[in-house]
Structure formats: C-alpha cells, structure tokens
Design a protein around this motif. Sequence first.
Motif, mmCIF file in Angstrom:
data_model
loop_
_atom_site.group_PDB
_atom_site.id
_atom_site.type_symbol
_atom_site.label_atom_id
_atom_site.label_comp_id
_atom_site.label_asym_id
_atom_site.label_seq_id
_atom_site.Cartn_x
_atom_site.Cartn_y
_atom_site.Cartn_z
ATOM 1 N N UNK A 320 0.825 -1.220 0.000
ATOM 2 C CA UNK A 320 0.000 0.000 0.000
ATOM 3 C C UNK A 320 0.853 1.262 0.000
ATOM 4 N N UNK A 321 2.096 1.151 0.508
ATOM 5 C CA UNK A 321 2.955 2.335 0.681
ATOM 6 C C UNK A 321 3.197 3.141 -0.604
ATOM 7 N N UNK A 322 3.459 2.499 -1.778
ATOM 8 C CA UNK A 322 3.695 3.309 -2.987
ATOM 9 C C UNK A 322 2.549 4.261 -3.318
ATOM 10 N N UNK A 323 1.300 3.870 -3.018
ATOM 11 C CA UNK A 323 0.167 4.775 -3.258
ATOM 12 C C UNK A 323 0.342 6.047 -2.436
ATOM 13 N N UNK A 324 0.813 5.883 -1.192
ATOM 14 C CA UNK A 324 1.058 7.039 -0.331
ATOM 15 C C UNK A 324 2.128 7.958 -0.882
ATOM 16 N N UNK A 325 3.223 7.374 -1.378
ATOM 17 C CA UNK A 325 4.326 8.199 -1.878
ATOM 18 C C UNK A 325 3.976 8.867 -3.209
ATOM 19 N N UNK A 326 3.214 8.183 -4.062
ATOM 20 C CA UNK A 326 2.775 8.832 -5.311
ATOM 21 C C UNK A 326 1.786 9.959 -5.018
ATOM 22 N N UNK A 327 0.957 9.763 -3.983
ATOM 23 C CA UNK A 327 0.031 10.828 -3.574
ATOM 24 C C UNK A 327 0.815 12.020 -3.031
ATOM 25 N N UNK A 328 1.925 11.739 -2.334
ATOM 26 C CA UNK A 328 2.801 12.817 -1.829
ATOM 27 C C UNK A 328 3.312 13.673 -2.989
ATOM 28 N N UNK A 329 3.716 13.037 -4.098
ATOM 29 C CA UNK A 329 4.156 13.772 -5.297
ATOM 30 C C UNK A 329 3.022 14.659 -5.806
ATOM 31 N N UNK A 330 1.828 14.071 -5.924
ATOM 32 C CA UNK A 330 0.672 14.809 -6.475
ATOM 33 C C UNK A 330 0.277 15.981 -5.583
ATOM 34 N N UNK A 331 0.429 15.829 -4.264
ATOM 35 C CA UNK A 331 0.065 16.904 -3.318
ATOM 36 C C UNK A 331 1.132 17.987 -3.230
ATOM 37 N N UNK A 332 2.402 17.568 -3.214
ATOM 38 C CA UNK A 332 3.501 18.487 -2.926
ATOM 39 C C UNK A 332 3.985 19.229 -4.168
ATOM 40 N N UNK A 333 3.995 18.549 -5.313
ATOM 41 C CA UNK A 333 4.528 19.136 -6.556
ATOM 42 C C UNK A 333 3.559 18.924 -7.721
#
Length: 397
Positions: A320-333
């Motif tokens: 599940x973790x990669x979904x969190x990190x890809x969402x971090x990209x979408x939110x932050x940049x």
Amino acid sequence: MSTLSHTPPHHPPHAYWSGIFAMTLCVFVLVASEFMPVSLLTPLARDLQVSEGLAGQGIAISGALAVLTSLSISSLAGAINRKILLQGMTVLMAVSGIIIALAPDYPVYIAGRALIGVAIGGFWSMSAATAIRLVPAPQVPRALAIFNGGNALATVIAAPLGSYLGTTIGWRGAFLCLVPVAIVAFIWQAISLPAMPGDQRPRSHGTAFRLLKRPIVAVGMLACGLFFMGQFALFTYVRPFLETVTRVDGAGLSLILLGIGVAGFIGTLAITPFLNAKFYPTLIAIPLLMAAIVGMLLLNSQLVWLVALLFGLWGLLATAAPTGWWTWIARTLPGDAEAAGGLMVAMVQLSIALGSTVGGVLFDKLGWQSTFAMSGALLLVAALLTWLTSGQNSRHK
C-alpha cells in the motif's frame, strides 16, 4: 496542501475513470512483463544457451533503463501530447514482448528487455502527473491506488501465471500472451484518454535533479528511498528465511507468499480513506508498523502461524505504501509531477537494488538476523524523515 510548483495543476472538471482503468491495464502488463522472466529463467536460459545468472541480468537491464528513462523523459518529451506519449509507451511494450518471444539469441533478448525498461520508466514517472490530469484533486489518491492495484495484482499472479504458461505453451508463448493485452490497452487508451498537451514552458531550469534544491523534496525523497531500501533488504530474502529458519515446506511456502500478495492487494485498495483523512500520520505509521513486524520476526522466527500472520501484515502495509508516496508527489509538486515522478522512479529502483544487495551480503556473511535488523533500522529512519518532511510541508503551506 503545499503548492511548491511552477504552474498550477490541471485538474479536470470531471473524472475520466475509464482512462484510469486503461492505464491500470497498462500497469498490469508492464509489471507482468518486468517480472515474467523470474518464473521462466530455467527454460529461457537453456533455449538461449546462456547461464541462468546471465538470463537473470535481463531484469537488471530493464531496471537500469527504467532509471535512465525516468530521469530524462520529462525534459525530453517537452511539448508532446501526453496521450500520444503514453500510447507510444504501450506500443513499445507490445514490440518488446514480440522481440523477446522471437529472440533467436541472447543479445536480441536483452534488446527486448531494454525496451520494456524504457516503457516502465516512462510510464511510472508520468503516473502521478497523469492522475492529476484525469481526475479532480480529491480523487487523485483513489486513482493512484487503482494504478497500484494493477501493480499489486500483477505482482501476485505474474510468477505463477508465467510458470503455468511456460509449462503449457513454452516461455516464448508466455511472453507472446502479453502482446494482445497490450494492444487492447492501446485501443482502450485511444478511446478513453483526453488530449493532454505537454509542458510549453522553456526547459531552462534543468533536469529533475533541480527539485532536490527544495528541502521538502530532498528530505521526502530520502525518506522514500530509505523506506524501499529497508523493505527490500528483508523482502528479497523472505523465501530463504522461511525455508531455512522457519522451516516451511513447499506447500506452506506457496501459501505464505500468496498470502503476502493477496494482503498487499487488499492494502492497496484500502489505503485511500486513510490518506485522505490523515495523510502524513498514515505515511509515518507504515514504516513504524513494518519495523515493529521486523522486531516480532526477530523474536519469533520458529512459530509458523505467527510468521505467516506477520508476513501477511507486512504485505498489507508494504504494497500500500507506494500509493502514499505517489500521492505525496501529487500533493507536494502538482505542477512538477512529471519531473518529480521521474526522480521518484529512479530513487525507488536504486533503493531496491541497494537494499537487496546489502541485505544479501549481510544474509550470507552474518546471518538472517543482521539483514532483518538492518531492515528495521532503515524503516525507523524512514519514519523519522517522513515526520521531518511533514514539518517542512507545514512551513510551506
């Protein structure tokens, strides 16, 4: 939400869910293509008249090309319509399958693997940017979870499916089976994806590495890298651990590995509400819980039922973790999602390679406990750096 990007994101007024599912089918074929050689290594090596080690280098080649492509595609693609680019990657995937299936010798096989590497790097680095342009902002985590669902499903079934197809129609037939699926994905993309114009900005500000000048990106990418390094330092050696330490038989091993895969698929589908409700706490909790699982495994390595349960929980969290990190990209940049996505693909690929290599050396030289202890330590540092990233985010709001 932080908006550290040069241009605002282009969220559509309504969601193109059919486009998201077309992309997910592509992800499925990509990941299946990437890991198919794992279960077909013996007949493949015999047919091409090379050692199994040399045949296995096909996976390393695709990984290396994925890193190079992910770092360069954002600046090379420029103003190209992203729909055309994604369809081009899908064609590359189909061509790769044909080349590998018909390869008369080892160099041609490696060329086919290089092409799949380009498709993997290009596709994954554009995934967050594409999700931003296909669904409204609140739906982005769900869209990314669906992409990763295709990834999780392929990870679960690629090896057993490849093994089954290999015995029934041969390893070449197994690779050929992926080609019609890639063609279906191409047609589906043509119908369902809207036009997505490329970046018209001049490329004077350099490559993806320029993003690392921002503290939130540098710390966040390091947190992400250490997470994947910690995960794969342990996970690469699950099978020898289960066989030699827990002493699980063949059937039990298959069941535990299947359990990890199924739990991972469930975790990928279940994480979205947690990310929407408490984004950073969820991102911090995953490595902390995984480190706790490592601690439990170090204390209880002999109890088969407990080890099976712990690895099931590991699969649930890790996949599940990669979904969190890809969402971090979408939110932050959001306006730099392509370049940031490329940087993340490179970071993840390199971290997986480094984690599995160092983990292997420790496993051989010092025993399984040293590998597991290193994994736990890396996961704890990843959690700490994720917490620091959340602090950077609040300062930039």
